[in-house]
Motif scaffolding. Structure first.
Motif, short mmCIF file in Angstrom:
data_model
loop_
_atom_site.label_atom_id
_atom_site.label_comp_id
_atom_site.label_asym_id
_atom_site.label_seq_id
_atom_site.Cartn_x
_atom_site.Cartn_y
_atom_site.Cartn_z
N CYS A 1 0.81 -1.30 0.03
CA CYS A 1 0.00 0.02 -0.02
C CYS A 1 0.98 1.10 -0.05
CB CYS A 1 -0.80 -0.20 1.27
SG CYS A 1 -2.10 1.34 1.44
N ASP A 2 0.36 2.36 -0.53
CA ASP A 2 1.06 3.70 -0.35
C ASP A 2 1.42 3.96 1.10
OD1 ASP A 2 1.35 3.81 -3.18
OD2 ASP A 2 -0.25 5.59 -3.19
N GLY B 1 -4.44 5.27 -0.50
CA GLY B 1 -3.75 5.50 -1.87
C GLY B 1 -3.89 4.07 -2.70
N ARG C 1 -4.49 4.70 -7.42
CA ARG C 1 -4.65 5.84 -6.56
C ARG C 1 -6.32 6.47 -6.89
NH1 ARG C 1 0.70 6.25 -7.59
NH2 ARG C 1 1.92 5.74 -5.73
#
Length: 663
Positions: A227-228, A626, A646
Motif C-alpha cells: 500500500c502507499d 492510496g 490511486r
C-alpha cells in the motif's frame, strides 16, 4: 503466543513472579519467575520486542567493574519462544577473557490462568533439584525446567541455578532453558488430559507424560498487502501473525482448527469470536471457516425442546441500558451466514453438504423462537430471555441468517427457502416502523425494544450490524433492515464527533447517559465494530465516512505497534495524543486482528460468486490509503490478486482459470 502455550513478560524480559508474568501451557502457569543476574546485577535492557506472535527478543548490556568509557563490552541477548524455550547468549567484545558469574532464579505457583488474570494467584511451590534443572509439583501436574549446559550449582530452596561462564576474547556462551508441563497419567494405562501429546523417549517416572506443542498449520493463504501507506502492510502482516498464535486444534477432532478468542480471558473456543474471525478471513481461503463450523457443529443442541438447534454460548455485558446478551444466540444466527458466504468464496461442495443440516437446525431454531406460543412480540428474536428485550443487532443477525440461509437452501432445492425470504421481508417491514426513532438530529434506529415494545433510543455501535447485510449471488448484497433514508441518517450519526473518536467508532455516543470512554459496551472503541461499520458504509456508498474510520484504525494500530487490543478508550483524539488501551482488553484478540484484515481487504470491494463462476471488484473510489495491491488471496481455492489504483480503479491480476469478472 502459540496456543496452548504462551509467555508474558515486561519489556525487560525478566519474569518477576508479579502480576500475570510467566510461561503458560494448557491454561496453567508453568513458570512465574525467571530472573537473570550477572555478578549480582540485572542486565540493562535496551530493547524488548516481539519478533513474531510466538517469539520475543530482549537485548541488554552489562557494566563490569573497571570498564573504561561509556561502551559496554558484554551484550546479553534473550530469545524467548512461547513454547517454553529460552536461549540466553552472552556476547563479548572485550580483547581479554571474561569470567561471568551468572544466576537464574526460577519459581512457579502452577496456578490456573483464569485465577491469575483476576488477581488470585496461588502460593509459590517448593522446588526440587531434578536432572540438569528444577522441578515443582502440584496436584496431578509438575513443572520442569531443564538447562544446558548443566549449572555448577542448583539450590532447590531459593530456586537458584548458578554458572561460572568463561568468555574468550570476542566470544560468546549460551544457556538454554526448556520449560515443560507434565501430567500424572496414573501409570501406563492412566488417563491423559484431552489434547495433550506424549513426547517419545524416556519418561521421568511411571505415569508421567509431557505435553508438547503441535502447532496447527495456517489454514489461510500467505496474503500480502502493498500500500502507499506502508503502515497498512505492517498491520496486515502483524494481524495475521497474531491470529496464527491464537490457532487451536479441536480436542475432539485434531484436523478441525479454529482461532481462540484472545489472551488472557478467552484462550479457548469462543463461538462468536471464532465465527467472526473465520468470516472476516474468507478472502484468504475457506479452510478456517470449515474447521470452525465443524467444531461448533459438535456443540449444537440436539435434544428436542426449545433450544433444539441452538449453539450454546455465555452471556456478555451489553452496557448500562440493557441486560447481558447471549453470545449463543449470535453464534446460532451467524453459523448459516458463515456457511453461505464460505460457499460463495469457494467452499467445496462436499463441505457445504456436510454442514448444511447444522445450518438448517439453526434456521429452524430461528423460526421457532420468533413464533412462540403466546409470544408477546412474535417475529422478533428475543435476547436473552424469551420475553425480550429485542435488540436491533440481534434482528440484523436474524435477518441476514434468513436471507443467506434461504440462499443455501435454494441451492439444494429446498422448499423452505421461500418461507425464509417471506419471513425476512415481513421483518424488514415491521422493523423500519417499530425500531424507528426520531430526534432533532434527523432520526436513527432504536438500540432495542423492551419486552412491552417500548423503543430505547441510545446511539450505540451495535447499530453497525444493520449495514452488514451479507453476500448473495452475482456479487450482490442482501437487502438490509434499513431503507435508504434511515441508512443515510445512521451514517451521519456515525460520522459525528459523538461516535467517531478519531481512533475508531465508540461503543456509545458521548451524549448518551451512561457514556464511559472505558466502558466495554458504553464508550470504548472496539476494532471489530469499527471494521464492520467501515465495510458497511463503503457498501452503502458512504465512502468518505468509511475512509475516515479506516484511517483512524490504522493510526491507532501504529501506536500499538500493530498489535491492536480488543478495545481501547473512546477518548477524543487530540494533536499528539495516542489511544489508551482498556485494562481488561484481550491483546492479542482474534476479532481485533481479523477486523484489521477485514477493514484493509474491504478497500478492494471483492464480491465472489464461485458457484456462478464470477467475482466482482468494487473498490472504494476515494482510495483512502492510496494505491493498494493484495496478493495471495484465495477465490475458488485458487490464488487471487487484485490491484487498486490511486484513482480507485480495480484490476484483477491473478484468478482461477474460468473465473469471470462480474459487473
Amino acid at each position: 503466543m502459540a496456543l496452548p502455550a504462551l509467555a508474558v513478560s515486561p519489556a525487560s524480559g525478566q519474569l518477576t513472579g508479579h502480576g500475570i508474568d510467566g510461561f503458560y501451557r494448557d491454561g496453567r502457569r508453568v513458570l512465574s519467575r525467571c530472573e537473570l543476574r550477572v555478578a549480582g546485577d540485572e542486565p540493562l535492557v535496551v530493547q524488548g520486542r516481539l519478533n513474531g506472535a510466538d517469539r520475543a527478543r530482549f537485548l541488554g548490556t552489562l557494566r563490569r567493574a573497571g570498564e573504561r568509557g561509556p561502551d559496554p563490552d558484554i551484550r546479553v541477548e534473550r530469545l524467548r519462544s512461547a513454547d517454553g524455550t529460552e536461549r540466553i547468549t552472552f556476547h563479548s567484545s572485550s580483547a581479554r577473557p571474561v569470567r561471568l558469574p551468572v544466576e537464574i532464579r526460577l519459581g512457579t505457583d502452577l496456578a490456573e490462568l483464569g485465577a491469575i488474570a483476576v488477581g488470585l494467584p496461588g502460593p509459590e511451590r517448593k522446588a526440587a533439584v531434578h536432572g540438569s534443572g528444577l522441578r515443582w509439583s502440584g496436584p496431578g501436574v509438575h513443572a520442569v525446567v531443564s538447562v544446558s549446559p548443566a549449572p555448577q550449582d542448583a539450590l532447590a530452596s531459593p530456586g537458584l541455578l548458578r554458572w561460572e561462564l568463561d568468555l574468550p576474547p570476542g566470544g560468546r556462551r549460551t544457556i538454554e532453558l526448556h520449560t515443560a508441563l507434565e501430567h500424572d497419567t496414573g501409570g501406563p494405562a492412566g488417563h491423559r488430559r484431552p489434547g495433550a501429546a506424549l513426547i517419545p523417549g524416556p519418561r521421568t517416572g511411571p505415569g508421567i507424560s509431557r505435553t508438547r506443542s503441535a502447532r496447527p498449520p495456517r489454514p489461510w493463504t500467505t496474503a500480502r498487502l502493498e500500500c502507499d501507506d506502508r503502515r497498512a502492510d505492517a498491520l496486515m502482516a502483524a494481524s495475521l501473525d497474531d491470529l496464527h498464535g491464537l490457532l487451536m486444534r479441536d480436542p475432539a477432532a485434531a484436523a478441525d482448527i479454529y482461532v481462540a478468542g484472545g489472551f488472557p480471558w478467552r484462550c479457548g473456543l469462543a463461538p462468536v469470536e471464532a465465527l467472526w474471525t473465520a468470516r472476516m478471513l474468507l478472502p484468504l481461503g475457506t479452510r478456517l471457516a470449515a474447521g470452525t463450523l465443524r467444531a461448533l457443529a459438535r456443540s449444537q443442541q440436539a435434544a428436542p425442546g426449545a433450544d433444539f438447534g441452538r449453539i450454546p454460548g455465555p452471556l456478555r455485558d451489553a452496557g448500562p441500558h440493557a441486560p447481558p446478551s447471549c453470545t449463543g444466540i449470535e453464534a446460532t444466527l451467524l453459523f448459516p451466514t458463515v456457511l453461505a458466504e464460505a460457499r460463495r468464496w469457494g467452499l467445496p461442495e462436499q463441505e457445504t453438504e456436510r454442514l448444511l443440516p447444522v445450518a438448517e437446525r439453526c434456521l429452524r431454531w430461528l423460526r421457532t423462537v420468533t413464533d412462540p406460543p403466546g409470544g408477546s412480540r412474535g417475529g422478533y428474536v428475543p435476547d436473552p430471555a424469551p420475553g425480550g428485550p429485542y435488540r436491533c443487532e440481534t434482528q440484523a443477525h436474524a435477518h441476514r441468517a434468513a436471507l443467506l440461509g434461504a440462499d443455501l437452501l435454494e441451492a439444494v432445492g429446498s422448499s423452505e427457502a421461500t418461507a425464509l425470504r417471506d419471513w425476512a421481508a415481513d421483518l424488514r417491514t415491521r422493523f423500519r416502523t417499530d425500531f424507528s426513532w426520531e430526534n432533532g438530529a434527523g432520526g436513527r434506529p432504536a438500540a432495542l425494544l423492551t419486552a412491552d415494545g417500548r423503543p430505547v433510543p441510545h446511539l450505540a455501535s451495535t447499530t453497525v450490524h444493520l449495514l452488514d447485510t451479507g453476500l448473495l449471488g452475482g456479487g450482490s448484497l442482501a437487502p438490509g433492515l434499513l431503507d435508504a433514508t434511515q441508512t443515510d441518517q445512521l451514517a451521519r450519526a456515525w460520522e459525528s464527533p459523538a461516535m467517531d473518536s478519531g481512533w475508531g467508532l465508540r461503543g456509545m455516543g458521548t451524549r448518551e447517559s451512561g457514556y464511559n470512554p472505558f466502558g466495554h459496551r458504553s464508550g470504548a472503541v472496539r476494532v471489530h465494530d469499527t471494521a464492520i461499520a467501515a465495510a458497511g458504509l463503503a457498501a452503502a456508498g458512504h465512502e468518505r465516512a468509511a475512509g475516515a474510520l479506516t484511517r483512524g484504525i490504522l493510526d491507532a494500530a501504529d501506536s500499538f505497534a500493530y498489535r491492536l487490543p480488543e478495545m481501547y478508550a473512546g477518548e477524543q483524539r487530540t494533536v499528539g495524543g495516542v489511544p489508551v488501551p482498556h485494562p481488561a482488553a484481550c491483546r492479542p484478540a482474534a476479532v481485533a486482528a481479523a477486523g484489521a484484515v477485514h477493514i484493509l481487504v474491504a478497500l478492494a470491494g471483492l464480491r465472489p460468486d464461485v458457484p456462478a463462476g464470477t467475482v466482482s471488484v468494487r473498490p472504494l473510489g476515494t482510495a483512502p490509503l492510496g494505491a493498494i495491491q493484495l496478493t495471495g488471496l484465495s477465490v475458488a481455492e485458487q490464488p487471487f490478486a487484485v490491484r487498486v489504483s490511486r484513482l480507485g480503479m480495480g484490476m484483477v491480476e491473478t484468478a482461477a482459470e474460468g473465473l469471470q469478472l462480474g459487473s
